[in-house]
Design a protein around this motif. Structure first.
Motif, PDB file in Angstrom:
ATOM      1  N   UNK A 140     -51.726  40.883  95.714  1.00  8.92           N
ATOM      2  CA  UNK A 140     -51.807  42.149  94.977  1.00  8.92           C
ATOM      3  C   UNK A 140     -53.034  42.981  95.355  1.00  8.92           C
ATOM      4  N   UNK A 141     -54.019  42.362  96.011  1.00 13.74           N
ATOM      5  CA  UNK A 141     -55.231  43.108  96.377  1.00 13.74           C
ATOM      6  C   UNK A 141     -54.962  44.141  97.466  1.00 13.74           C
ATOM      7  N   UNK A 142     -53.867  43.985  98.202  1.00 16.33           N
ATOM      8  CA  UNK A 142     -53.515  44.915  99.274  1.00 16.33           C
ATOM      9  C   UNK A 142     -52.311  45.736  98.835  1.00 16.33           C
ATOM     10  N   UNK A 143     -52.479  47.049  98.746  1.00 13.85           N
ATOM     11  CA  UNK A 143     -51.340  47.923  98.470  1.00 13.85           C
ATOM     12  C   UNK A 143     -50.439  47.914  99.694  1.00 13.85           C
ATOM     13  N   UNK A 144     -49.185  47.518  99.510  1.00 13.27           N
ATOM     14  CA  UNK A 144     -48.280  47.323 100.646  1.00 13.27           C
ATOM     15  C   UNK A 144     -47.152  48.355 100.590  1.00 13.27           C
ATOM     16  N   UNK A 145     -47.269  49.356 101.482  1.00 10.37           N
ATOM     17  CA  UNK A 145     -46.301  50.445 101.528  1.00 10.37           C
ATOM     18  C   UNK A 145     -45.017  49.991 102.218  1.00 10.37           C
ATOM     19  N   UNK A 146     -43.937  50.653 101.849  1.00 12.92           N
ATOM     20  CA  UNK A 146     -42.639  50.425 102.459  1.00 12.92           C
ATOM     21  C   UNK A 146     -42.334  51.561 103.420  1.00 12.92           C
ATOM     22  N   UNK A 147     -41.742  51.209 104.552  1.00 14.96           N
ATOM     23  CA  UNK A 147     -41.383  52.207 105.543  1.00 14.96           C
ATOM     24  C   UNK A 147     -40.908  51.515 106.796  1.00 14.96           C
ATOM     25  N   UNK A 148     -41.082  52.154 107.936  1.00 19.86           N
ATOM     26  CA  UNK A 148     -40.617  51.560 109.187  1.00 19.86           C
ATOM     27  C   UNK A 148     -41.259  52.272 110.367  1.00 19.86           C
ATOM     28  N   UNK A 149     -41.121  51.655 111.557  1.00 20.72           N
ATOM     29  CA  UNK A 149     -41.410  52.365 112.793  1.00 20.72           C
ATOM     30  C   UNK A 149     -40.130  53.107 113.157  1.00 20.72           C
ATOM     31  N   UNK A 150     -40.127  54.373 112.824  1.00 22.88           N
ATOM     32  CA  UNK A 150     -38.918  55.196 112.892  1.00 22.88           C
ATOM     33  C   UNK A 150     -38.559  55.507 114.334  1.00 22.88           C
ATOM     34  N   UNK A 151     -37.287  55.320 114.663  1.00 24.86           N
ATOM     35  CA  UNK A 151     -36.773  55.697 115.978  1.00 24.86           C
ATOM     36  C   UNK A 151     -36.535  57.209 115.971  1.00 24.86           C
ATOM     37  N   UNK A 152     -37.603  57.946 116.214  1.00 21.21           N
ATOM     38  CA  UNK A 152     -37.561  59.396 116.074  1.00 21.21           C
ATOM     39  C   UNK A 152     -36.654  60.017 117.126  1.00 21.21           C
ATOM     40  N   UNK A 153     -35.725  60.853 116.728  1.00 21.26           N
ATOM     41  CA  UNK A 153     -34.866  61.530 117.700  1.00 21.26           C
ATOM     42  C   UNK A 153     -35.688  62.310 118.731  1.00 21.26           C
ATOM     43  N   UNK A 154     -35.406  62.063 120.000  1.00 22.98           N
ATOM     44  CA  UNK A 154     -35.993  62.779 121.144  1.00 22.98           C
ATOM     45  C   UNK A 154     -37.457  62.437 121.392  1.00 22.98           C
ATOM     46  N   UNK A 155     -38.069  61.573 120.562  1.00 22.84           N
ATOM     47  CA  UNK A 155     -39.481  61.253 120.724  1.00 22.84           C
ATOM     48  C   UNK A 155     -39.682  59.749 120.743  1.00 22.84           C
ATOM     49  N   UNK A 156     -40.961  59.360 120.931  1.00 26.57           N
ATOM     50  CA  UNK A 156     -41.342  57.960 120.821  1.00 26.57           C
ATOM     51  C   UNK A 156     -41.392  57.587 119.335  1.00 26.57           C
ATOM     52  N   UNK A 157     -41.750  56.351 119.053  1.00 29.65           N
ATOM     53  CA  UNK A 157     -41.755  55.863 117.675  1.00 29.65           C
ATOM     54  C   UNK A 157     -42.727  56.632 116.789  1.00 29.65           C
ATOM     55  N   UNK A 185     -23.898  52.635 114.941  1.00 31.07           N
ATOM     56  CA  UNK A 185     -23.141  51.672 115.744  1.00 31.07           C
ATOM     57  C   UNK A 185     -21.662  52.002 115.610  1.00 31.07           C
ATOM     58  N   UNK A 186     -21.001  52.323 116.720  1.00 31.49           N
ATOM     59  CA  UNK A 186     -21.514  52.428 118.097  1.00 31.49           C
ATOM     60  C   UNK A 186     -22.578  53.531 118.233  1.00 31.49           C
ATOM     61  N   UNK A 187     -23.302  53.469 119.333  1.00 29.70           N
ATOM     62  CA  UNK A 187     -24.390  54.415 119.564  1.00 29.70           C
ATOM     63  C   UNK A 187     -23.879  55.854 119.563  1.00 29.70           C
ATOM     64  N   UNK A 188     -24.733  56.749 119.059  1.00 28.37           N
ATOM     65  CA  UNK A 188     -24.378  58.170 118.964  1.00 28.37           C
ATOM     66  C   UNK A 188     -25.430  58.991 119.713  1.00 28.37           C
ATOM     67  N   UNK A 189     -25.133  59.436 120.957  1.00 26.96           N
ATOM     68  CA  UNK A 189     -26.110  60.219 121.722  1.00 26.96           C
ATOM     69  C   UNK A 189     -26.539  61.495 121.006  1.00 26.96           C
ATOM     70  N   UNK A 190     -25.712  62.008 120.121  1.00 26.57           N
ATOM     71  CA  UNK A 190     -26.059  63.228 119.396  1.00 26.57           C
ATOM     72  C   UNK A 190     -27.235  63.066 118.465  1.00 26.57           C
ATOM     73  N   UNK A 191     -27.603  61.823 118.194  1.00 27.24           N
ATOM     74  CA  UNK A 191     -28.779  61.599 117.333  1.00 27.24           C
ATOM     75  C   UNK A 191     -30.088  61.763 118.086  1.00 27.24           C
ATOM     76  N   UNK A 192     -30.048  61.667 119.401  1.00 28.31           N
ATOM     77  CA  UNK A 192     -31.291  61.656 120.175  1.00 28.31           C
ATOM     78  C   UNK A 192     -31.626  63.044 120.699  1.00 28.31           C
TER      79      UNK A 192
END
Length: 499
Positions: A140-157, A185-192
């Protein structure tokens, strides 16, 4: 908001056997570490170093890391439908192990940011999130945020940091399922596409609980100085324009800093190197970061571990907080930590070169700190005093060293408004205004203080600070030197506006 409705039942349900199951790996590593005593002392030193009893609202400098991987950065078997997820393929530690080690190395907040993949949004929701809830109870001493390394469209993480609230898991699920380029899934190129990235940012901006988005290792795919790869100046500008209170910055110092300890490159920057451990977009005076600040953008830098596998196990990483720290001036509260990140109350350091840093601009009886703006009257224009106050470390760092600051630089640039060239990556007005050595600062309690006067200020400007334990006038391109021998710290800017 507290965790009671999220974790109360978890706390009641955790037995001693479960504690060993979830925390045993990290606890064993701490107990076995030759730095165990040092780590505890370091945490105590951090607590002393950041307290400011007179600060409004109980704010102090709190160290954290918003880019940490767990065993849920795994792999997917796409030969079956739906894809089958396997833990531990890319990163290996349980969420709670990372939290234990973050606490050990003096962090008070951290964030789980696992990789995405086909249908990963469901894995996050059904498997990883319950483990995060357990980890919050156990550490509990560490505030632990929720999230992710987002697969950003057209960019790096990118970091996608979700505010702490009752429906945080569902909020991440919605954003990842709708917009992460690899979730379909299946992959969608329109997302990138960049259009999809802008759509994502606008959707995030419109949410009642606004997330934060911060670019990771922005120049890791660059092939030369100013020859950018997946992330470009134009994309940063477009994204920041679309959601300026959501898309707020990039990692100044990327993770994977332990690479040279196993023969690799710092940060994993195999094409074009980091400079003093910092990305070229940040390290080059008058470079891209200064170009964005010169437009008046509130664009901040951070420093993270990107922890996957510790270097002693053949990886390229330090534990969260072992080497890099992002300090936020905030209360020990989820909402205020995010507010500090959103508004630039941030400084970063490597190797625990310092444990506190304040940069203040004063003029005409007014003042502003990092992330803030002091407004001066043009009719009564005059001088602006910059005060730099830093606190050295009092105990050994994660390498058993007591690093010393050898120089502090004050960097100043003009704010001239939006640049018509969306690809511009320089600010020719930015310069090192002054350099200071030990003879130029004086001690006040545990702090060292530097004062410098900007004479007859007539234009809008910003001031930022960096410091180093090296003799390098400018950070040199990194080779295979030990990261412990090449330590730097950077502030975020304070702005001066003349009206």
């Amino acid at each position: 908001m507290t965790d009671k409705h999220n974790e109360g039942s978890e706390g009641a349900a955790i037995s001693r056997r479960q504690l060993v199951r979830y925390a045993g790996i990290g606890a064993t590593l701490v107990a076995a570490s030759p730095l165990a005593t040092t780590g505890t002392a370091a945490a105590d030193d951090d607590a002393r170093g950041h307290d400011k009893p007179a600060a409004p609202g109980g704010r102090s400098w709190r160290a954290g890391d918003h880019h940490v991987h767990s065993e849920y950065s795994g792999e997917f078997d796409t030969s079956v439908t739906p894809p089958r997820f396997h833990k531990g393929a890319d990163a290996v530690y349980p969420i709670v192990t990372n939290a234990i080690m973050a606490k050990h190395f003096g962090l008070t907040w951290a964030m789980c940011t696992d990789h995405g993949g086909p249908t990963h949004s469901k894995v996050n929701l059904e498997q990883a999130y319950p483990d995060l809830l357990r980890s919050r109870v156990l550490v509990p001493e560490v505030l632990q945020f929720w999230g992710m390394e987002f697969d950003a469209p057209a960019l790096d993480h990118h970091t996608l940091m979700i505010p702490h609230h009752r429906d945080e898991a569902q909020q991440l699920f919605e954003l990842e399922q709708r917009f992460a380029k690899h979730d379909a899934f299946p992959a969608d190129p329109g997302r990138d596409t960049e259009a999809k990235m802008i759509e994502f940012l606008k959707a995030a901006k419109g949410m009642p609980h606004k997330p934060l988005v911060i670019a990771h290792h922005a120049s890791r795919s660059a092939t030369g100085l100013g020859v950018y790869g997946q992330d470009t100046p134009r994309e940063f500008r477009n994204g920041n324009d679309a959601a300026p209170d959501v898309y707020v910055g990039f990692e100044g110092a990327p993770g994977h800093q332990a690479g040279p300890l196993n023969g690799g490159a710092r940060g994993g920057y195999g094409n074009h190197p980091t400079y003093g451990g910092f990305d070229q977009m940040t390290a080059r005076v008058g470079g891209l970061w200064d170009a964005l600040l010169g437009e008046g953008r509130r664009w901040w830098i951070t420093a993270t571990s990107d922890s996957h596998v510790h270097w002693t196990r053949g990886g390229a990483d330090f534990w969260p907080g072992e080497y890099s720290k992002t300090y936020v001036y905030a209360r020990q509260d989820y909402a205020d930590i995010m507010d500090g990140l959103r508004n630039g109350r941030i400084f970063v350091t490597t190797g625990d070169l310092i444990t506190g840093l304040d940069v203040t601009a004063r003029g005409q009886g007014r003042e502003a700190a990092m992330g803030e703006t002091v407004t001066l009257s043009r009719r009564n224009r005059g001088d602006v005093e910059i005060e730099i106050r830093f606190r050295p470390r009092l105990v050994a760092n994660g390498n058993g060293d007591l690093p010393q600051v050898r120089r502090v630089d004050l960097i100043v640039g003009q704010v001239t408004g939006p640049n018509a060239d969306r690809d511009a990556d320089t600010n020719p007005t930015t310069k090192v205004e002054a350099r200071f050595g030990p003879r130029d600062w004086r001690r006040q309690g545990q702090d060292y203080v530097i004062r410098h006067t900007l004479r007859d200020v007539q234009t809008d400007l910003y001031a930022r600070v960096r410091g180093t334990g090296t003799d390098e006038a400018e950070p040199l391109a990194d080779g295979k030197e030990s990261p412990w021998d090449d330590l730097w710290f950077y502030s975020n800017p304070v702005f001066v506006q003349v009206r």
